[in-house]
Design a protein around this motif. Structure first.
Motif, PDB file in Angstrom:
ATOM      1  N   GLY A  74      19.299  18.227  31.908  1.00  0.00           N
ATOM      2  CA  GLY A  74      18.498  19.435  32.451  1.00  0.00           C
ATOM      3  C   GLY A  74      17.221  19.544  32.581  1.00  0.00           C
ATOM      4  N   GLY A  75      16.221  18.439  32.357  1.00  0.00           N
ATOM      5  CA  GLY A  75      15.088  18.982  31.679  1.00  0.00           C
ATOM      6  C   GLY A  75      14.394  19.097  30.654  1.00  0.00           C
ATOM      7  N   ALA A  76      15.589  19.316  29.648  1.00  0.00           N
ATOM      8  CA  ALA A  76      14.491  19.441  28.542  1.00  0.00           C
ATOM      9  C   ALA A  76      13.509  18.907  27.832  1.00  0.00           C
ATOM     10  CB  ALA A  76      16.267  20.372  26.965  1.00  0.00           C
ATOM     11  N   ARG A  77      12.514  19.373  26.757  1.00  0.00           N
ATOM     12  CA  ARG A  77      11.949  18.997  26.271  1.00  0.00           C
ATOM     13  C   ARG A  77      11.714  19.418  24.531  1.00  0.00           C
ATOM     14  NH1 ARG A  77      13.077  15.667  29.097  1.00  0.00           N
ATOM     15  NH2 ARG A  77      11.894  14.735  30.963  1.00  0.00           N
ATOM     16  N   ASP A  78      11.060  18.251  23.280  1.00  0.00           N
ATOM     17  CA  ASP A  78      10.999  19.117  22.218  1.00  0.00           C
ATOM     18  C   ASP A  78      12.633  19.804  22.124  1.00  0.00           C
ATOM     19  OD1 ASP A  78       9.564  19.243  20.322  1.00  0.00           O
ATOM     20  OD2 ASP A  78       9.033  21.280  20.455  1.00  0.00           O
ATOM     21  N   ILE A  79      13.338  18.534  22.259  1.00  0.00           N
ATOM     22  CA  ILE A  79      14.210  18.952  21.677  1.00  0.00           C
ATOM     23  C   ILE A  79      14.843  18.931  20.206  1.00  0.00           C
ATOM     24  CG2 ILE A  79      16.830  18.409  21.711  1.00  0.00           C
ATOM     25  CD1 ILE A  79      16.234  17.540  24.637  1.00  0.00           C
ATOM     26  N   ARG A  80      15.373  20.067  19.024  1.00  0.00           N
ATOM     27  CA  ARG A  80      15.359  19.448  18.286  1.00  0.00           C
ATOM     28  C   ARG A  80      16.605  19.394  17.889  1.00  0.00           C
ATOM     29  NH1 ARG A  80      13.435  25.213  16.414  1.00  0.00           N
ATOM     30  NH2 ARG A  80      13.065  26.079  17.991  1.00  0.00           N
ATOM     31  N   VAL A  81      17.355  17.806  16.918  1.00  0.00           N
ATOM     32  CA  VAL A  81      18.640  16.919  16.544  1.00  0.00           C
ATOM     33  C   VAL A  81      19.106  17.142  15.533  1.00  0.00           C
ATOM     34  CG1 VAL A  81      19.840  15.445  17.041  1.00  0.00           C
ATOM     35  CG2 VAL A  81      17.905  15.816  19.012  1.00  0.00           C
ATOM     36  N   HIS A  82      20.318  17.107  15.633  1.00  0.00           N
ATOM     37  CA  HIS A  82      20.296  17.558  13.469  1.00  0.00           C
ATOM     38  C   HIS A  82      21.435  16.243  13.557  1.00  0.00           C
ATOM     39  CE1 HIS A  82      21.417  17.333   9.121  1.00  0.00           C
ATOM     40  NE2 HIS A  82      22.670  18.105   9.694  1.00  0.00           N
ATOM     41  N   GLN A  83      21.896  15.553  12.980  1.00  0.00           N
ATOM     42  CA  GLN A  83      22.945  14.602  12.913  1.00  0.00           C
ATOM     43  C   GLN A  83      23.014  14.636  11.799  1.00  0.00           C
ATOM     44  OE1 GLN A  83      21.042  12.009  15.851  1.00  0.00           O
ATOM     45  NE2 GLN A  83      22.780  11.544  16.644  1.00  0.00           N
ATOM     46  N   ASP A  84      24.382  14.758  11.151  1.00  0.00           N
ATOM     47  CA  ASP A  84      24.688  14.535  10.032  1.00  0.00           C
ATOM     48  C   ASP A  84      24.896  12.937   9.198  1.00  0.00           C
ATOM     49  OD1 ASP A  84      25.604  14.920   7.082  1.00  0.00           O
ATOM     50  OD2 ASP A  84      27.639  14.173   7.571  1.00  0.00           O
ATOM     51  N   VAL A  85      25.352  11.656  10.307  1.00  0.00           N
ATOM     52  CA  VAL A  85      25.597  10.523   9.952  1.00  0.00           C
ATOM     53  C   VAL A  85      24.402   9.847  10.717  1.00  0.00           C
ATOM     54  CG1 VAL A  85      26.980   8.986  10.612  1.00  0.00           C
ATOM     55  CG2 VAL A  85      28.007  11.119  10.487  1.00  0.00           C
ATOM     56  N   LEU A  86      23.879   8.924   9.573  1.00  0.00           N
ATOM     57  CA  LEU A  86      22.986   8.087   9.726  1.00  0.00           C
ATOM     58  C   LEU A  86      22.838   7.143  10.967  1.00  0.00           C
ATOM     59  CD1 LEU A  86      19.514   7.573   9.265  1.00  0.00           C
ATOM     60  CD2 LEU A  86      20.328   5.689   7.530  1.00  0.00           C
ATOM     61  N   SER A  87      23.766   7.056  11.647  1.00  0.00           N
ATOM     62  CA  SER A  87      24.407   5.449  12.290  1.00  0.00           C
ATOM     63  C   SER A  87      24.575   6.336  13.354  1.00  0.00           C
ATOM     64  CB  SER A  87      25.427   4.761  11.655  1.00  0.00           C
ATOM     65  OG  SER A  87      26.926   6.217  11.587  1.00  0.00           O
ATOM     66  N   GLY A  88      24.790   7.177  14.036  1.00  0.00           N
ATOM     67  CA  GLY A  88      24.321   8.555  14.946  1.00  0.00           C
ATOM     68  C   GLY A  88      22.871   8.797  15.256  1.00  0.00           C
TER      69      GLY A  88
END
Length: 388
Positions: A74-88
């Motif tokens: 999709g060409g997205a940039r500066d994506i902010r990501v939250h994952q609860d699990v550290l292994s993910g």
């Protein structure tokens, strides 16, 4: 509607099939991507393509399919990501490096920094309604007024109550047609909470007078503010654990009940409470403050005990999960046993409570050392394994 997956014909190191779960448990029946990831990306394709840098947020991406799909397809940039699990989170980093997309995103906590100005949110639906409530509330509080949330999952793991949770935080909810046993809920029109900027909704707090412990919990924390019956049973043995020990670790601490109970019962101990869940770590930190033991309990986010040195612990407490995501799998318990064995000093003790039908005693003996049953009730067994 365009389909992001159609762009996969372009030459690139990114491909869904290349994604790995590592350092999470890997097995033939455990997958890094499924049909719901693809469906979320397809439903959000036009919105992702139209978004400016920094306007796409991904929440609860399991191993990177949503983040890397949005970046490459999709060409997205500066994506902010939250994952609860550290292994993910660690798996996403490895998969991003493999795909040459390490600079396309950054990991952020479930805070205003994650969501401020967000116009497109891609969400893998958590199974917990409380987790969904906290996430949806955060989006409604901090994202842009014209935000669109694409929340998807496998139909077998979705519940009608999820619609009600999202409806409390958004004025409109549309349900997409099912595809490959997956579905997406599309939420728009965030309802700003009247308490915005004042008292936070989370964590919730409950006092358990029978245990003399106050429990604090964020939405994604296992068991919430209750005390699960396995933990409750293990609490009965705190006084018998490794007499004379000066340090202890609550491994997979959840809301920190065992760590708080140990610190309250044995004030001579210094305790580390460790979990890979960001919600658990935040919950446990609040639990320690609520029980006035924060000066003796350090709460850390870790992948098992990866940050702890070999042969450094006298006492470890463990109530291991037996689910990996939605799958019942012994792999996560075995991973925790392995790390406990590595971190325990000779003569150190691992106290474990487990559902009796799981039969962990032979594995504990093989991995950690001589293992004795010290308690058993109608559902749970408590064992102590001594590092040889």
């Amino acid at each position: 509607m365009s389909h992001l997956t159609g762009a996969a014909d372009q030459p690139s190191p990114f491909a869904f099939e290349r994604l790995r779960r590592y350092p999470d448990v890997e097995a033939d029946n455990l997958f890094a991507v499924d049909a719901s990831d693809r469906l979320i990306l397809d439903e959000a394709a036009d919105a992702v393509a139209a978004a400016a840098p920094g306007e796409v947020v991904v929440i609860e991406d399991r191993y990177g399919a949503l983040t890397l799909g949005a970046a490459h397809l999709g060409g997205a940039r500066d994506i902010r990501v939250h994952q609860d699990v550290l292994s993910g989170e660690l798996a996403l980093a490895r998969n991003a490096a493999d795909a040459g997309l390490a600079g396309a995103y950054r990991s952020v906590g479930l805070t205003e920094e994650l969501l401020s100005g967000a116009r497109v949110v891609l969400l893998q639906l958590p199974r917990s309604l409380s987790a969904l409530d906290e996430i949806a509330g955060a989006i409604a509080r901090w994202a842009a007024a014209d935000v669109t949330v694409f929340a998807g999952g496998r139909i077998k793991h979705m519940a009608p109550a999820m619609n009600g949770v999202l409806a409390r935080h958004f004025t409109r909810l549309d349900v997409t047609p099912a595809r490959q046993k997956s579905r997406v809920l599309v939420a728009t029109g965030p309802i700003r909470p009247p308490s915005a900027g004042t008292t936070p909704d989370w964590p919730h707090t409950q006092r358990h007078e029978d245990l003399a412990i106050t429990v604090c919990a964020h939405g994604a924390a296992f068991a919430g503010t209750t005390v699960d019956i396995g933990t409750r049973y293990l609490l009965e043995f705190l006084g018998r654990m490794k007499p004379g020990a000066r340090t202890a670790i609550d491994l997979g601490c959840g809301t920190g009940v065992l760590a708080a109970g140990l610190a309250l019962r044995r004030p001579d101990l210094t305790v580390i409470a460790s979990d890979q869940s960001a919600a658990a770590v935040a919950s446990a930190g609040a639990t320690m403050v609520a029980n006035s033991v924060a000066d003796r309990v350090s709460v850390i986010r870790d992948d098992a005990l990866a940050s702890r040195p070999d042969a450094s612990a006298e006492l470890i407490l463990l109530n291991p999960p037996f689910h990996i995501g939605s799958s019942v799998h012994a792999g996560i318990a075995l991973k925790l046993f392995d790390d406990a064995a590595r971190v325990l000093a000779p003569g150190g003790e691992l106290w474990t409570v487990w559902n009796t039908h799981l039969g962990y005693r032979p594995a504990l003996t093989r991995i950690v050392g001589p293992t004795c049953q010290v308690g058993r009730n109608s559902k749970f067994t408590v064992t102590v394994s001594t590092r040889s």
